[in-house]
Design a protein around this motif. Sequence first.
Motif, short mmCIF file in Angstrom:
data_model
loop_
_atom_site.label_atom_id
_atom_site.label_comp_id
_atom_site.label_asym_id
_atom_site.label_seq_id
_atom_site.Cartn_x
_atom_site.Cartn_y
_atom_site.Cartn_z
N GLY A 255 7.37 -8.97 1.65
CA GLY A 255 6.56 -7.92 0.76
C GLY A 255 5.35 -9.03 0.06
N THR A 256 4.99 -8.76 -0.64
CA THR A 256 3.76 -10.12 -1.64
C THR A 256 4.01 -11.34 -1.72
OG1 THR A 256 3.86 -8.90 -3.97
CG2 THR A 256 2.99 -7.71 -2.52
N LEU A 257 3.76 -12.10 -1.76
CA LEU A 257 3.17 -13.49 -2.39
C LEU A 257 3.72 -13.33 -4.19
CD1 LEU A 257 0.39 -15.23 0.19
CD2 LEU A 257 3.06 -14.60 0.74
N GLN A 258 3.66 -12.22 -3.77
CA GLN A 258 3.60 -12.66 -5.66
C GLN A 258 5.12 -11.78 -6.36
OE1 GLN A 258 0.46 -11.17 -4.36
NE2 GLN A 258 -0.39 -13.31 -4.52
N CYS A 259 5.90 -11.15 -5.75
CA CYS A 259 6.88 -10.89 -5.66
C CYS A 259 7.92 -12.02 -6.33
CB CYS A 259 7.39 -10.11 -4.22
SG CYS A 259 8.94 -8.93 -4.59
N PRO B 90 9.79 -2.61 4.12
CA PRO B 90 8.96 -3.47 3.23
C PRO B 90 10.00 -3.82 1.66
CG PRO B 90 8.30 -1.11 3.56
CD PRO B 90 9.86 -1.76 4.52
N CYS B 91 9.22 -4.58 0.86
CA CYS B 91 10.51 -4.73 0.17
C CYS B 91 10.15 -2.94 -0.95
CB CYS B 91 9.63 -6.12 -1.12
SG CYS B 91 10.42 -6.43 -2.87
N GLY B 92 11.63 -3.37 -2.12
CA GLY B 92 12.33 -2.48 -2.98
C GLY B 92 10.81 -2.54 -4.63
N HIS B 93 10.41 -4.04 -4.53
CA HIS B 93 10.19 -4.81 -6.50
C HIS B 93 9.02 -4.16 -6.32
CE1 HIS B 93 14.34 -6.53 -6.57
NE2 HIS B 93 14.67 -4.84 -6.87
N CYS B 94 8.10 -4.98 -4.74
CA CYS B 94 6.51 -4.93 -5.35
C CYS B 94 6.28 -4.06 -4.86
CB CYS B 94 6.77 -6.62 -4.72
SG CYS B 94 6.41 -7.00 -3.02
N MET B 95 6.21 -3.62 -3.68
CA MET B 95 5.63 -2.42 -2.37
C MET B 95 6.95 -0.74 -2.44
SD MET B 95 5.01 -4.67 1.09
CE MET B 95 4.37 -4.05 1.28
N LYS B 96 6.75 -0.53 -3.69
CA LYS B 96 7.51 0.63 -3.73
C LYS B 96 7.12 2.01 -2.85
CE LYS B 96 9.15 -0.47 -8.56
NZ LYS B 96 9.65 -0.43 -10.01
N THR B 97 5.57 2.19 -3.07
CA THR B 97 5.27 2.96 -2.23
C THR B 97 5.55 3.57 -1.13
OG1 THR B 97 3.50 3.04 -4.13
CG2 THR B 97 3.55 4.72 -1.85
N GLU B 98 5.45 1.56 -0.96
CA GLU B 98 5.58 1.38 1.02
C GLU B 98 7.57 1.60 1.28
OE1 GLU B 98 3.80 -0.64 -0.45
OE2 GLU B 98 1.91 -0.74 -0.15
N TYR B 99 8.30 0.80 -0.02
CA TYR B 99 9.85 1.19 0.79
C TYR B 99 10.12 2.47 0.32
CZ TYR B 99 14.56 1.20 -0.52
OH TYR B 99 15.54 1.06 -0.73
N LYS B 100 9.22 3.63 -0.47
CA LYS B 100 10.40 5.28 -0.58
C LYS B 100 9.67 5.54 0.91
CE LYS B 100 9.35 5.47 -5.71
NZ LYS B 100 9.28 6.10 -6.47
N LYS B 101 8.66 5.32 1.31
CA LYS B 101 8.28 6.28 2.72
C LYS B 101 8.61 5.47 3.40
CE LYS B 101 3.23 6.11 1.79
NZ LYS B 101 1.82 5.63 1.79
N TRP B 102 8.78 4.34 3.71
CA TRP B 102 10.22 3.62 4.86
C TRP B 102 11.53 4.14 4.84
CZ3 TRP B 102 14.15 1.15 4.19
CH2 TRP B 102 15.82 -0.23 5.66
N ILE B 103 11.84 4.69 3.68
CA ILE B 103 13.04 5.45 3.66
C ILE B 103 13.11 6.48 3.91
CG2 ILE B 103 15.05 6.02 1.61
CD1 ILE B 103 15.30 3.44 1.70
N TYR B 104 12.03 7.62 3.32
CA TYR B 104 12.04 8.55 4.27
C TYR B 104 11.76 8.99 5.68
CZ TYR B 104 9.58 12.84 4.97
OH TYR B 104 9.41 14.12 5.47
N LEU B 105 10.85 7.99 5.99
CA LEU B 105 11.08 8.09 8.05
C LEU B 105 12.15 7.42 8.31
CD1 LEU B 105 7.58 5.70 8.21
CD2 LEU B 105 8.02 8.74 8.12
N THR B 106 12.73 6.45 8.20
CA THR B 106 14.52 6.00 8.29
C THR B 106 15.51 7.47 7.99
OG1 THR B 106 15.03 5.33 6.80
CG2 THR B 106 13.35 3.65 8.01
#
Length: 82
Positions: free
Chosen positions: A33-37, A64-80
């Motif tokens: 995730g991001t360094l600010q998470c 991707p982290c589900g907290h700080c990278m929600k969009t990327e996480y949703k894409k990852w869930i969809y693809l997996t």
Amino acid sequence: MIQHIDITDSDLRSTIKLKEICFGGNRNLKIYGTLQCKSGKRLKRENRVFFLSENEATDNGFRPCGHCMKTEYKKWIYLTTK
């Protein structure tokens, strides 16, 4: 991938300032995730790793982290789940 236990705090700060580190991750859970998470900041030093890019993290098998990278996480869930 740089492990937090392998770098000094001053080297870490300068590396982040030079934008050589842009993402952090949990070595055990394989999450980045991001360094600010807030979740990432609570990690134990021995479990924390750093990446220059998202590609480096995903190439190392991190998701991707589900907290700080929600969009990327949703894409990852969809693809997996396809």
